[in-house]
Design a protein around this motif. Sequence first.
Motif, PDB file in Angstrom:
ATOM      1  N   ALA A   1     -41.485 187.628  49.522  1.00  0.00           N
ATOM      2  CA  ALA A   1     -40.864 186.400  50.023  1.00  0.00           C
ATOM      3  C   ALA A   1     -40.241 185.594  48.883  1.00  0.00           C
ATOM      4  O   ALA A   1     -39.145 185.034  49.016  1.00  0.00           O
ATOM      5  CB  ALA A   1     -41.898 185.557  50.761  1.00  0.00           C
ATOM      6  N   PHE A   2     -40.949 185.549  47.753  1.00  0.00           N
ATOM      7  CA  PHE A   2     -40.431 184.806  46.598  1.00  0.00           C
ATOM      8  C   PHE A   2     -39.119 185.406  46.112  1.00  0.00           C
ATOM      9  O   PHE A   2     -38.138 184.687  45.898  1.00  0.00           O
ATOM     10  CB  PHE A   2     -41.454 184.811  45.466  1.00  0.00           C
ATOM     11  N   PHE A   3     -39.099 186.738  45.926  1.00  0.00           N
ATOM     12  CA  PHE A   3     -37.899 187.361  45.392  1.00  0.00           C
ATOM     13  C   PHE A   3     -36.730 187.289  46.369  1.00  0.00           C
ATOM     14  O   PHE A   3     -35.581 187.094  45.964  1.00  0.00           O
ATOM     15  CB  PHE A   3     -38.185 188.814  45.012  1.00  0.00           C
ATOM     16  N   ILE A   4     -37.011 187.451  47.664  1.00  0.00           N
ATOM     17  CA  ILE A   4     -35.945 187.330  48.655  1.00  0.00           C
ATOM     18  C   ILE A   4     -35.343 185.932  48.587  1.00  0.00           C
ATOM     19  O   ILE A   4     -34.122 185.757  48.568  1.00  0.00           O
ATOM     20  CB  ILE A   4     -36.463 187.618  50.077  1.00  0.00           C
ATOM     21  N   GLY A   5     -36.215 184.916  48.548  1.00  0.00           N
ATOM     22  CA  GLY A   5     -35.732 183.544  48.479  1.00  0.00           C
ATOM     23  C   GLY A   5     -35.006 183.251  47.180  1.00  0.00           C
ATOM     24  O   GLY A   5     -33.955 182.601  47.170  1.00  0.00           O
ATOM     25  N   LEU A   6     -35.551 183.749  46.075  1.00  0.00           N
ATOM     26  CA  LEU A   6     -34.941 183.508  44.767  1.00  0.00           C
ATOM     27  C   LEU A   6     -33.537 184.091  44.693  1.00  0.00           C
ATOM     28  O   LEU A   6     -32.590 183.407  44.291  1.00  0.00           O
ATOM     29  CB  LEU A   6     -35.815 184.113  43.666  1.00  0.00           C
ATOM     30  N   TYR A   7     -33.404 185.351  45.085  1.00  0.00           N
ATOM     31  CA  TYR A   7     -32.107 186.001  44.961  1.00  0.00           C
ATOM     32  C   TYR A   7     -31.107 185.502  46.000  1.00  0.00           C
ATOM     33  O   TYR A   7     -29.902 185.498  45.755  1.00  0.00           O
ATOM     34  CB  TYR A   7     -32.274 187.523  45.041  1.00  0.00           C
ATOM     35  N   ALA A   8     -31.601 185.066  47.144  1.00  0.00           N
ATOM     36  CA  ALA A   8     -30.695 184.513  48.151  1.00  0.00           C
ATOM     37  C   ALA A   8     -30.083 183.201  47.676  1.00  0.00           C
ATOM     38  O   ALA A   8     -28.916 182.910  47.946  1.00  0.00           O
ATOM     39  CB  ALA A   8     -31.448 184.291  49.465  1.00  0.00           C
ATOM     40  N   VAL A   9     -30.875 182.416  46.951  1.00  0.00           N
ATOM     41  CA  VAL A   9     -30.411 181.107  46.495  1.00  0.00           C
ATOM     42  C   VAL A   9     -29.678 181.186  45.156  1.00  0.00           C
ATOM     43  O   VAL A   9     -28.625 180.566  44.978  1.00  0.00           O
ATOM     44  CB  VAL A   9     -31.610 180.132  46.365  1.00  0.00           C
ATOM     45  N   ALA A  10     -30.232 181.940  44.214  1.00  0.00           N
ATOM     46  CA  ALA A  10     -29.735 181.902  42.838  1.00  0.00           C
ATOM     47  C   ALA A  10     -28.754 183.010  42.479  1.00  0.00           C
ATOM     48  O   ALA A  10     -28.013 182.878  41.496  1.00  0.00           O
ATOM     49  CB  ALA A  10     -30.914 181.939  41.866  1.00  0.00           C
ATOM     50  N   VAL A  11     -28.740 184.106  43.232  1.00  0.00           N
ATOM     51  CA  VAL A  11     -27.877 185.236  42.870  1.00  0.00           C
ATOM     52  C   VAL A  11     -26.825 185.469  43.956  1.00  0.00           C
ATOM     53  O   VAL A  11     -27.117 186.042  45.009  1.00  0.00           O
ATOM     54  CB  VAL A  11     -28.712 186.525  42.678  1.00  0.00           C
ATOM     55  N   PRO A  12     -25.590 185.045  43.711  1.00  0.00           N
ATOM     56  CA  PRO A  12     -24.521 185.253  44.690  1.00  0.00           C
ATOM     57  C   PRO A  12     -24.229 186.741  44.881  1.00  0.00           C
ATOM     58  O   PRO A  12     -24.469 187.550  43.977  1.00  0.00           O
ATOM     59  CB  PRO A  12     -23.316 184.551  44.043  1.00  0.00           C
ATOM     60  N   PRO A  13     -23.703 187.137  46.042  1.00  0.00           N
ATOM     61  CA  PRO A  13     -23.401 188.547  46.308  1.00  0.00           C
ATOM     62  C   PRO A  13     -22.438 189.168  45.306  1.00  0.00           C
ATOM     63  O   PRO A  13     -22.490 190.366  45.040  1.00  0.00           O
ATOM     64  CB  PRO A  13     -22.778 188.509  47.715  1.00  0.00           C
ATOM     65  N   GLU A  14     -21.542 188.355  44.752  1.00  0.00           N
ATOM     66  CA  GLU A  14     -20.531 188.880  43.825  1.00  0.00           C
ATOM     67  C   GLU A  14     -21.035 189.025  42.394  1.00  0.00           C
ATOM     68  O   GLU A  14     -20.265 189.412  41.495  1.00  0.00           O
ATOM     69  CB  GLU A  14     -19.284 187.982  43.831  1.00  0.00           C
TER      70      GLU A  14
END
Length: 208
Positions: free
Chosen positions: A131-144
């Motif tokens: 859950a942490f990593f999903i949330g982290l990458y969804a917020v901080a790491v854009p798809p591009e």
Amino acid sequence: MNQDLITVATTLALYAAVVISPGPNFALISKLAVSGARSTAVGATFGLAVAATLYAVLSMTGLAIVLTRISWLASAVQIAGGCYLIYLGIMAWTSGGTDKVSAEKSHDSKNILRGFRMGLVVNLSNPKGIAFFIGLYAVAVPPETGLWAKLAIVSGGFALEIIWYGLVTVFLSTRQARSIYDRFGHWIERAIGTLLAGFGLRLISEKL
């Protein structure tokens, strides 16, 4: 390029804030290090880092979302993880602060492997990691975000785990820390054991 650098720096800063926060991982490393089980603590540090890196890769590739949607699997893993933390807590209570240094000196490789398994199980059995990593990458790491930046985030996260828990191991296995443990080891073991068992009970209660 500049945007990717900002993404890497921001993500790793957030990651570092979570890594240094108290939790079952910190309790595990603290227990091993302060009791003199230094090589076991080193192994556990790598186990924690490998498990976190696996969750990071799964999250970044989208596979972690699939795992979270298999509710029975997530529940089973969380309950199993809770039971393992309770087991570690009980073992801490029953150890009574016995000295582990002599055993460590003669079986370093076995203790490192044992610690690695402990760290791996503790971190993998905590679904909140996904859950942490999903949330982290969804917020901080854009798809591009570029591939090099994603690799830098994954490798940087691994390094942060090793550095932080390595420092904890070094600090808590110093002569001063050992001196305190020699005097109050019985109560230190019980306090950390209570924390581990408490984390385990909380994991289980969330699924019951």
